[in-house]
Motif scaffolding. Structure first.
Motif, PDB file in Angstrom:
ATOM      1  N   SER A 184       0.823  -1.204   0.000  1.00 17.68           N
ATOM      2  CA  SER A 184       0.000   0.000   0.000  1.00 17.68           C
ATOM      3  C   SER A 184       0.858   1.256   0.000  1.00 17.68           C
ATOM      4  O   SER A 184       0.588   2.214  -0.732  1.00 17.68           O
ATOM      5  CB  SER A 184      -0.930   0.002   1.216  1.00 17.68           C
ATOM      6  N   SER A 189      -7.903  -3.298   3.109  1.00 24.07           N
ATOM      7  CA  SER A 189      -7.887  -4.764   3.165  1.00 24.07           C
ATOM      8  C   SER A 189      -6.911  -5.259   4.220  1.00 24.07           C
ATOM      9  O   SER A 189      -7.184  -6.233   4.932  1.00 24.07           O
ATOM     10  CB  SER A 189      -7.513  -5.332   1.796  1.00 24.07           C
ATOM     11  N   THR A 195      -7.398   0.739  -1.312  1.00 26.85           N
ATOM     12  CA  THR A 195      -8.022  -0.585  -1.207  1.00 26.85           C
ATOM     13  C   THR A 195      -7.121  -1.564  -0.481  1.00 26.85           C
ATOM     14  O   THR A 195      -7.572  -2.339   0.379  1.00 26.85           O
ATOM     15  CB  THR A 195      -8.341  -1.120  -2.617  1.00 26.85           C
TER      16      THR A 195
END
Length: 288
Positions: free
Chosen positions: A10, A256, A252
């Motif tokens: 990320s 997650s 996202t």
């Protein structure tokens, strides 16, 4: 482990998004200066991707979707899909840890290496190229090809063991390769289609596939995909920034990671309270 992997991915995607945003800002400023100097009243159309040609062909010569498919490459993917599926199905009808069981498992290695060498040699010799990069010449050195292969292996292991999806690794990898965000997102998703569909077919043939349950999620996924595609396309068209896709990917992955980490921690605490065994089980004691 899965939380750390997702957080790192990320962060990498987020910083790549910042770099792309800054580059887009420079391009927009240059376009504004050009507009002011020429006095052209015609608005410059945002073109997120090159079409792989020096001169744009007339709109009348645009090809259809079927004509734009690289059938040879698609056939190679289908071959790998069929080979892996055949091995997985055959393995379910053998005794765990038997000679046949391990031979079938190892058959996946030559298939993977063969396909990798075919594509890698083509890129190294310049016979193959990345279409979305247009006529840009890529420096495909051996160590870079091996690194990308290793990243693909890691993505497969992460997706198989942790269930977070290989796209969480492949998406940022494609961005590091300089692939356009639109192509990176689409390619990662398309690759996950093959791995996911393989599991669906395998479980269906083994009678372990809840059809109504699956149809519900298929319907939700299709509706969400169309809505998401429409919204992101509108945002990119309005803002002229394809880097929005990268930020969506980073967000996202981050969400997650938090969700998966929370579920994992909750599950671990529950097992500790129930004094359940949390080590590795013996693979060979399970039956097909």
């Amino acid at each position: 482990m899965e939380g750390a992997e997702s957080e790192w991915t990320s962060v990498k995607a987020f910083f790549k998004g910042l770099d792309t945003w800054q580059m887009e800002t420079i391009l927009k400023q240059d376009a504004t200066k050009l507009f002011e100097s020429t006095g052209d009243s015609e608005e410059v159309e945002y073109k997120p991707l090159p079409d792989g040609q020096v001169n744009d062909p007339p709109k009348a010569n645009k090809v259809t979707i079927l004509q734009n498919i690289y059938w040879k490459e698609l056939g190679l993917l289908v071959f790998v899909w069929v080979a892996y599926l055949a091995v997985q199905i055959a393995k379910n009808y053998t005794a765990p840890c038997s000679t046949t069981f391990w031979v079938l498992n190892l058959l996946q290695i030559p298939v993977s290496i063969g396909v990798f060498l075919y594509e890698a040699i083509g890129l190294y010799e310049g016979r193959r190229r990345i279409s979305s990069k247009g006529d840009e010449i890529m420096d495909w050195q051996v160590h870079r090809l091996l690194m990308f292969c290793a990243c693909g292996v890691v993505a497969g292991i992460v997706g198989g063991l942790l269930g977070i999806g290989g796209g969480f690794v492949m998406g940022p990898l494609f961005l590091e390769m300089g692939i356009h965000p639109q192509v990176s997102s689409g390619t990662a998703t398309f690759g996950m289609l093959f791995s996911s569909s393989m599991s669906v077919v395998e479980y269906y043939l083994l009678g372990r596939f809840p059809v109504p349950y699956a149809l519900y999620f298929i319907a939700v996924a299709i509706v969400a995909a169309f809505i998401g595609q429409y919204i992101i396309t509108k945002l990119i068209t309005i803002s002229g920034r394809a880097s929005l896709i990268i930020f969506v990917l980073a967000f996202t992955i981050f969400i997650s990671a938090i969700a998966l980490g929370g579920v994992g921690i909750t599950s671990t605490i529950g097992k500790i309270e129930r004094h359940e065994y949390m080590g590795f089980e013996n693979l060979c004691r399970y039956t097909a």
